[in-house]
Design a protein around this motif. Structure first.
Motif, PDB file in Angstrom:
ATOM      1  N   ASN A  49       0.826  -1.200   0.000  1.00 34.45           N
ATOM      2  CA  ASN A  49       0.000   0.000   0.000  1.00 34.45           C
ATOM      3  C   ASN A  49       0.866   1.259   0.000  1.00 34.45           C
ATOM      4  O   ASN A  49       0.570   2.232  -0.703  1.00 34.45           O
ATOM      5  CB  ASN A  49      -0.913  -0.023   1.229  1.00 34.45           C
ATOM      6  CG  ASN A  49      -2.127   0.843   1.034  1.00 34.45           C
ATOM      7  OD1 ASN A  49      -2.659   0.961  -0.064  1.00 34.45           O
ATOM      8  ND2 ASN A  49      -2.558   1.461   2.103  1.00 34.45           N
ATOM      9  N   LYS A  50       1.953   1.214   0.748  1.00 32.89           N
ATOM     10  CA  LYS A  50       2.871   2.363   0.794  1.00 32.89           C
ATOM     11  C   LYS A  50       3.500   2.605  -0.583  1.00 32.89           C
ATOM     12  O   LYS A  50       3.669   3.741  -1.004  1.00 32.89           O
ATOM     13  CB  LYS A  50       3.939   2.126   1.862  1.00 32.89           C
ATOM     14  CG  LYS A  50       4.772   3.352   2.133  1.00 32.89           C
ATOM     15  CD  LYS A  50       5.547   3.236   3.430  1.00 32.89           C
ATOM     16  CE  LYS A  50       6.502   4.399   3.530  1.00 32.89           C
ATOM     17  NZ  LYS A  50       6.466   5.084   4.785  1.00 32.89           N
ATOM     18  N   PHE A  51       3.837   1.520  -1.284  1.00 32.54           N
ATOM     19  CA  PHE A  51       4.367   1.658  -2.645  1.00 32.54           C
ATOM     20  C   PHE A  51       3.351   2.352  -3.550  1.00 32.54           C
ATOM     21  O   PHE A  51       3.698   3.221  -4.336  1.00 32.54           O
ATOM     22  CB  PHE A  51       4.732   0.289  -3.240  1.00 32.54           C
ATOM     23  CG  PHE A  51       6.132  -0.148  -2.923  1.00 32.54           C
ATOM     24  CD1 PHE A  51       7.217   0.462  -3.524  1.00 32.54           C
ATOM     25  CD2 PHE A  51       6.365  -1.175  -2.027  1.00 32.54           C
ATOM     26  CE1 PHE A  51       8.522   0.060  -3.234  1.00 32.54           C
ATOM     27  CE2 PHE A  51       7.659  -1.585  -1.725  1.00 32.54           C
ATOM     28  CZ  PHE A  51       8.733  -0.963  -2.328  1.00 32.54           C
TER      29      PHE A  51
ATOM     30  N   ARG B 183      11.500   1.735  -4.642  1.00 31.25           N
ATOM     31  CA  ARG B 183      12.218   1.053  -3.566  1.00 31.25           C
ATOM     32  C   ARG B 183      12.151   1.884  -2.295  1.00 31.25           C
ATOM     33  O   ARG B 183      12.024   3.102  -2.358  1.00 31.25           O
ATOM     34  CB  ARG B 183      13.681   0.821  -3.968  1.00 31.25           C
ATOM     35  CG  ARG B 183      14.517   2.066  -4.016  1.00 31.25           C
ATOM     36  CD  ARG B 183      15.838   1.914  -4.734  1.00 31.25           C
ATOM     37  NE  ARG B 183      15.686   1.744  -6.165  1.00 31.25           N
ATOM     38  CZ  ARG B 183      15.427   2.728  -7.010  1.00 31.25           C
ATOM     39  NH1 ARG B 183      15.253   3.951  -6.580  1.00 31.25           N
ATOM     40  NH2 ARG B 183      15.331   2.488  -8.293  1.00 31.25           N
ATOM     41  N   PHE B 184      12.252   1.207  -1.156  1.00 33.27           N
ATOM     42  CA  PHE B 184      12.360   1.876   0.134  1.00 33.27           C
ATOM     43  C   PHE B 184      13.517   1.270   0.904  1.00 33.27           C
ATOM     44  O   PHE B 184      13.590   0.052   1.058  1.00 33.27           O
ATOM     45  CB  PHE B 184      11.095   1.674   0.984  1.00 33.27           C
ATOM     46  CG  PHE B 184       9.911   2.484   0.553  1.00 33.27           C
ATOM     47  CD1 PHE B 184       9.844   3.845   0.793  1.00 33.27           C
ATOM     48  CD2 PHE B 184       8.842   1.869  -0.080  1.00 33.27           C
ATOM     49  CE1 PHE B 184       8.735   4.588   0.407  1.00 33.27           C
ATOM     50  CE2 PHE B 184       7.738   2.595  -0.475  1.00 33.27           C
ATOM     51  CZ  PHE B 184       7.678   3.962  -0.228  1.00 33.27           C
TER      52      PHE B 184
ATOM     53  N   ILE C 178      13.678  -2.729   0.283  1.00 33.04           N
ATOM     54  CA  ILE C 178      12.575  -3.508  -0.285  1.00 33.04           C
ATOM     55  C   ILE C 178      12.148  -2.816  -1.575  1.00 33.04           C
ATOM     56  O   ILE C 178      12.063  -1.591  -1.625  1.00 33.04           O
ATOM     57  CB  ILE C 178      11.393  -3.683   0.695  1.00 33.04           C
ATOM     58  CG1 ILE C 178      10.346  -4.645   0.136  1.00 33.04           C
ATOM     59  CG2 ILE C 178      10.758  -2.376   1.071  1.00 33.04           C
ATOM     60  CD1 ILE C 178      10.167  -5.890   0.916  1.00 33.04           C
ATOM     61  N   SER C 179      11.957  -3.603  -2.604  1.00 29.89           N
ATOM     62  CA  SER C 179      11.555  -3.051  -3.897  1.00 29.89           C
ATOM     63  C   SER C 179      10.158  -3.551  -4.233  1.00 29.89           C
ATOM     64  O   SER C 179       9.640  -4.472  -3.591  1.00 29.89           O
ATOM     65  CB  SER C 179      12.529  -3.500  -4.986  1.00 29.89           C
ATOM     66  OG  SER C 179      12.400  -4.901  -5.192  1.00 29.89           O
ATOM     67  N   GLN C 180       9.575  -2.970  -5.242  1.00 30.98           N
ATOM     68  CA  GLN C 180       8.274  -3.444  -5.708  1.00 30.98           C
ATOM     69  C   GLN C 180       8.366  -4.915  -6.105  1.00 30.98           C
ATOM     70  O   GLN C 180       7.471  -5.697  -5.836  1.00 30.98           O
ATOM     71  CB  GLN C 180       7.795  -2.598  -6.887  1.00 30.98           C
ATOM     72  CG  GLN C 180       7.414  -1.196  -6.490  1.00 30.98           C
ATOM     73  CD  GLN C 180       6.898  -0.365  -7.648  1.00 30.98           C
ATOM     74  OE1 GLN C 180       7.033  -0.724  -8.818  1.00 30.98           O
ATOM     75  NE2 GLN C 180       6.309   0.759  -7.337  1.00 30.98           N
TER      76      GLN C 180
END
Length: 155
Positions: free
Chosen positions: A115-117, A124-125, A137-139
């Motif tokens: 959801n944040k993506f 990426r985060f 973490i990537s999509q």
């Protein structure tokens, strides 16, 4: 003559999903390609191409996250260097990286991360613990998590 069942004993179904890996930290990449702020734009572009990545975290000598550099940042620099007729060989990424880096908590549920993506429109985060970069973490990592969890009930 009775009907025989050839079905074996079924495993007891439990509603306990505590053993199901649902946290971002279960799917994040920890073996990261990182950059330092004094690297040249050109060296970063070579690394992005070589490793087939679209960007990466920029860290200082203490492995603290200080920015993110992406293909888009590099492309912007290519465009500007041509427009202003300025060579970019010696340009470092310090001025071109994104400084306001949004991070994600490693304990976050993978579905909240999805959801944040969607809301942040990021690829990426980074994940930071105690000020240090510990993963990303990537999509694509979220997609992999969804495929692993496919046969389970998502709650």
């Amino acid at each position: 003559m009775g009907i025989k069942s050839f079905q074996g004993a079924r495993r007891q179904q439990t509603n306990n999903t505590d053993d199901t890996p649902l946290k971002v930290s279960d799917y994040m990449t920890t073996d990261l390609i990182t950059f330092n702020p004094t690297q040249t734009i050109e060296s970063v572009m070579q690394a992005l191409i070589k490793h087939r990545i679209s960007g990466g975290p920029v860290v200082n000598e203490k492995n603290e996250l200080i920015g993110i550099i992406s293909e888009g940042d590099c492309i912007k620099q290519i465009s500007e260097s041509r427009y202003y007729n300025m060579p970019m060989q010696d340009k470092t990424i310090e001025k071109y990286m994104a400084l306001n880096v949004e991070t994600i908590d490693g304990n976050m549920n993978i579905f909240d991360a999805a959801n944040k993506f969607l809301n942040a429109k990021r690829r990426r985060f980074p994940i930071v613990e105690n000020g240090k970069l510990v993963g990303q973490i990537s999509q694509k990592d979220v997609l992999k998590a969804a495929m692993k969890l496919k046969g389970q009930t998502w709650k």
